[in-house]
Design a protein around this motif. Structure first.
Motif, short mmCIF file in Angstrom:
data_model
loop_
_atom_site.label_atom_id
_atom_site.label_comp_id
_atom_site.label_asym_id
_atom_site.label_seq_id
_atom_site.Cartn_x
_atom_site.Cartn_y
_atom_site.Cartn_z
N UNK A 76 1.89 32.75 11.99
CA UNK A 76 0.75 33.62 12.33
C UNK A 76 1.05 34.43 13.59
N UNK A 77 1.69 33.79 14.57
CA UNK A 77 1.99 34.46 15.83
C UNK A 77 3.01 35.58 15.65
N UNK A 98 7.77 24.76 21.50
CA UNK A 98 8.53 24.45 20.30
C UNK A 98 7.87 23.36 19.44
N UNK A 99 6.82 22.74 19.93
CA UNK A 99 6.16 21.68 19.16
C UNK A 99 4.98 22.20 18.35
N UNK A 100 4.73 23.49 18.39
CA UNK A 100 3.60 24.10 17.67
C UNK A 100 3.87 24.04 16.17
N UNK A 101 2.81 23.87 15.38
CA UNK A 101 2.92 23.84 13.93
C UNK A 101 3.57 25.11 13.40
N UNK A 102 4.34 24.95 12.33
CA UNK A 102 5.04 26.09 11.72
C UNK A 102 4.05 27.18 11.29
N UNK A 154 2.04 32.80 23.85
CA UNK A 154 1.67 31.40 24.06
C UNK A 154 2.26 30.49 22.99
N UNK A 155 2.20 30.90 21.75
CA UNK A 155 2.69 30.07 20.64
C UNK A 155 4.21 29.92 20.71
N UNK A 215 -3.34 39.53 19.98
CA UNK A 215 -2.11 39.18 19.27
C UNK A 215 -0.90 39.06 20.20
N UNK A 216 -0.66 39.99 21.11
CA UNK A 216 0.49 39.80 22.01
C UNK A 216 0.36 38.53 22.86
#
Length: 85
Positions: free
Chosen positions: A28-29, A19-23, A14-15, A8-9
């Motif tokens: 989840x992150x 800034x282009x990662x899905x909401x 990474x997520x 999880x950390x």
């Protein structure tokens, strides 16, 4: 066990870098929130669902489900003037 402890950390780092990662992945992150005490219902795609305990308190027997149907209507088997209704 090491993977379970560090996933999880690492995932969060990474997520949140991109800034282009899905909401959904961003949520989840961020991780679980434990400050929600309870809820009486939830809304999905403009439909409201209540928990059983809340639904049992209702004095109106209306589940809110509607159904729209279209079909070809005619008066006899020889009728050639079908109507959508």
């Amino acid at each position: 066990m090491e993977h379970n402890r560090t996933f999880m950390p690492c995932f969060k780092d990474e997520i949140l870098k991109d800034s282009t990662i899905l909401e959904t992945l961003t949520w989840l992150a961020v991780g679980l929130r434990f400050d929600v005490i309870s809820c009486i219902g939830y809304k999905v795609s403009n439909f409201i669902f209540y928990m059983k305990s809340m639904d049992e308190k209702s004095t109106v027997d209306n589940c809110g489900v509607t159904l729209e149907i279209e079909s070809m209507q005619f008066s006899t088997s020889k009728d050639t003037n079908h109507v959508v209704g």
